[in-house]
Design a protein around this motif. Structure first.
Motif, mmCIF file in Angstrom:
data_model
loop_
_atom_site.group_PDB
_atom_site.id
_atom_site.type_symbol
_atom_site.label_atom_id
_atom_site.label_comp_id
_atom_site.label_asym_id
_atom_site.label_seq_id
_atom_site.Cartn_x
_atom_site.Cartn_y
_atom_site.Cartn_z
ATOM 1 N N LYS A 1 0.817 -1.219 0.000
ATOM 2 C CA LYS A 1 0.000 0.000 0.000
ATOM 3 C C LYS A 1 0.851 1.268 0.000
ATOM 4 O O LYS A 1 0.375 2.334 -0.333
ATOM 5 N N MET A 2 2.118 1.134 0.358
ATOM 6 C CA MET A 2 2.989 2.301 0.478
ATOM 7 C C MET A 2 3.479 2.778 -0.877
ATOM 8 O O MET A 2 3.711 1.987 -1.783
ATOM 9 N N SER A 3 3.648 4.087 -0.960
ATOM 10 C CA SER A 3 4.221 4.668 -2.172
ATOM 11 C C SER A 3 5.732 4.431 -2.151
ATOM 12 O O SER A 3 6.305 4.150 -1.092
ATOM 13 N N PRO A 4 6.392 4.558 -3.306
ATOM 14 C CA PRO A 4 7.854 4.397 -3.325
ATOM 15 C C PRO A 4 8.550 5.370 -2.368
ATOM 16 O O PRO A 4 9.547 5.016 -1.739
ATOM 17 N N GLU A 5 8.012 6.565 -2.237
ATOM 18 C CA GLU A 5 8.585 7.550 -1.318
ATOM 19 C C GLU A 5 8.478 7.059 0.133
ATOM 20 O O GLU A 5 9.418 7.187 0.914
ATOM 21 N N GLN A 6 7.349 6.482 0.478
ATOM 22 C CA GLN A 6 7.152 5.967 1.834
ATOM 23 C C GLN A 6 8.092 4.788 2.114
ATOM 24 O O GLN A 6 8.636 4.681 3.203
ATOM 25 N N VAL A 7 8.275 3.932 1.129
ATOM 26 C CA VAL A 7 9.191 2.794 1.294
ATOM 27 C C VAL A 7 10.612 3.323 1.498
ATOM 28 O O VAL A 7 11.359 2.815 2.343
ATOM 29 N N GLY A 8 10.983 4.353 0.743
ATOM 30 C CA GLY A 8 12.298 4.964 0.907
ATOM 31 C C GLY A 8 12.478 5.552 2.301
ATOM 32 O O GLY A 8 13.531 5.385 2.928
ATOM 33 N N GLN A 9 11.444 6.228 2.809
ATOM 34 C CA GLN A 9 11.500 6.781 4.160
ATOM 35 C C GLN A 9 11.640 5.671 5.198
ATOM 36 O O GLN A 9 12.394 5.809 6.155
ATOM 37 N N LEU A 10 10.913 4.611 4.981
ATOM 38 C CA LEU A 10 10.972 3.480 5.907
ATOM 39 C C LEU A 10 12.369 2.861 5.917
ATOM 40 O O LEU A 10 12.900 2.514 6.970
ATOM 41 N N TYR A 11 12.966 2.765 4.740
ATOM 42 C CA TYR A 11 14.315 2.221 4.632
ATOM 43 C C TYR A 11 15.323 3.112 5.366
ATOM 44 O O TYR A 11 16.178 2.627 6.105
ATOM 45 N N GLU A 12 15.201 4.435 5.178
ATOM 46 C CA GLU A 12 16.085 5.376 5.861
ATOM 47 C C GLU A 12 15.905 5.290 7.374
ATOM 48 O O GLU A 12 16.875 5.351 8.124
ATOM 49 N N LEU A 13 14.674 5.140 7.807
ATOM 50 C CA LEU A 13 14.386 5.000 9.225
ATOM 51 C C LEU A 13 15.011 3.723 9.777
ATOM 52 O O LEU A 13 15.597 3.719 10.867
ATOM 53 N N MET A 14 14.918 2.644 9.021
ATOM 54 C CA MET A 14 15.513 1.373 9.441
ATOM 55 C C MET A 14 17.035 1.508 9.571
ATOM 56 O O MET A 14 17.626 1.046 10.553
ATOM 57 N N LYS A 15 17.672 2.156 8.591
ATOM 58 C CA LYS A 15 19.122 2.339 8.647
ATOM 59 C C LYS A 15 19.524 3.157 9.876
ATOM 60 O O LYS A 15 20.481 2.821 10.567
ATOM 61 N N GLU A 16 18.775 4.217 10.147
ATOM 62 C CA GLU A 16 19.083 5.071 11.294
ATOM 63 C C GLU A 16 18.896 4.314 12.608
ATOM 64 O O GLU A 16 19.701 4.439 13.530
ATOM 65 N N ALA A 17 17.839 3.521 12.689
ATOM 66 C CA ALA A 17 17.589 2.732 13.912
ATOM 67 C C ALA A 17 18.700 1.710 14.120
ATOM 68 O O ALA A 17 19.160 1.512 15.261
ATOM 69 N N LYS A 18 19.178 1.083 13.060
ATOM 70 C CA LYS A 18 20.287 0.123 13.185
ATOM 71 C C LYS A 18 21.565 0.810 13.597
ATOM 72 O O LYS A 18 22.341 0.283 14.378
ATOM 73 N N ARG A 19 21.781 2.016 13.047
ATOM 74 C CA ARG A 19 22.987 2.791 13.418
ATOM 75 C C ARG A 19 22.957 3.126 14.910
ATOM 76 O O ARG A 19 23.953 2.965 15.612
ATOM 77 N N ILE A 20 21.814 3.547 15.408
ATOM 78 C CA ILE A 20 21.676 3.886 16.829
ATOM 79 C C ILE A 20 21.871 2.647 17.689
ATOM 80 O O ILE A 20 22.504 2.694 18.741
ATOM 81 N N GLU A 21 21.352 1.506 17.232
ATOM 82 C CA GLU A 21 21.476 0.251 17.987
ATOM 83 C C GLU A 21 22.935 -0.171 18.111
ATOM 84 O O GLU A 21 23.352 -0.700 19.139
ATOM 85 N N GLU A 22 23.717 0.072 17.058
ATOM 86 C CA GLU A 22 25.119 -0.321 17.062
ATOM 87 C C GLU A 22 25.970 0.544 17.986
ATOM 88 O O GLU A 22 26.984 0.113 18.487
ATOM 89 N N GLU A 23 25.560 1.780 18.216
ATOM 90 C CA GLU A 23 26.333 2.718 19.062
ATOM 91 C C GLU A 23 26.251 2.391 20.518
ATOM 92 O O GLU A 23 25.487 1.732 21.055
#
Length: 120
Positions: free
Chosen positions: A98-120
């Motif tokens: 149901k998500m637009s390509p823009e929303q999927v991109g935002q979700l991906y960026e959010l996932m990357k940021e959350a993983k970065r924070i988890e690693e710190e």
């Protein structure tokens, strides 16, 4: 007219199966409050930044359909935070489709940021 008679005169409204939507500002405040109480410190700043950015980006929307959709999704998010469902939460294939390509991109960026924070 006595209050007991007023009930007889006024038609009763049918029970709603879904809760009414919160007004935008109240929903925004409730989400930030839920973040402060329910989220770990590492994720709180990320969540707060994301919520603030999304509400700011949608501040000038005037299409009622978009407003209702936006508020509904954020209210569902608030329920998942309050209920603790976010910890093991996963998106279904249907939700992702149901998500637009823009929303999927935002979700991906959010996932990357959350993983970065988890690693710190």
């Amino acid at each position: 007219m006595r209050p007991s008679l007023v009930r007889l005169v006024k038609p009763r409204r049918p029970e709603r199966k879904t809760a009414a939507l919160y007004p935008p500002l109240e929903l925004y405040k409730r989400i930030l409050r839920a973040h402060a109480i329910k989220l770990p410190v590492e994720l709180r700043s990320l969540g707060d930044q994301y919520v603030k950015a999304e509400f700011k980006a949608h501040q000038k929307i005037d299409n009622p359909l978009h407003i209702v959709g936006f508020l509904t999704q954020w209210q569902d998010y608030l329920r998942s935070i309050d209920g603790g469902d976010w910890v093991d939460g996963k998106l279904s294939k249907q939700e992702l489709d149901k998500m637009s390509p823009e929303q999927v991109g935002q979700l991906y960026e959010l996932m990357k940021e959350a993983k970065r924070i988890e690693e710190e």
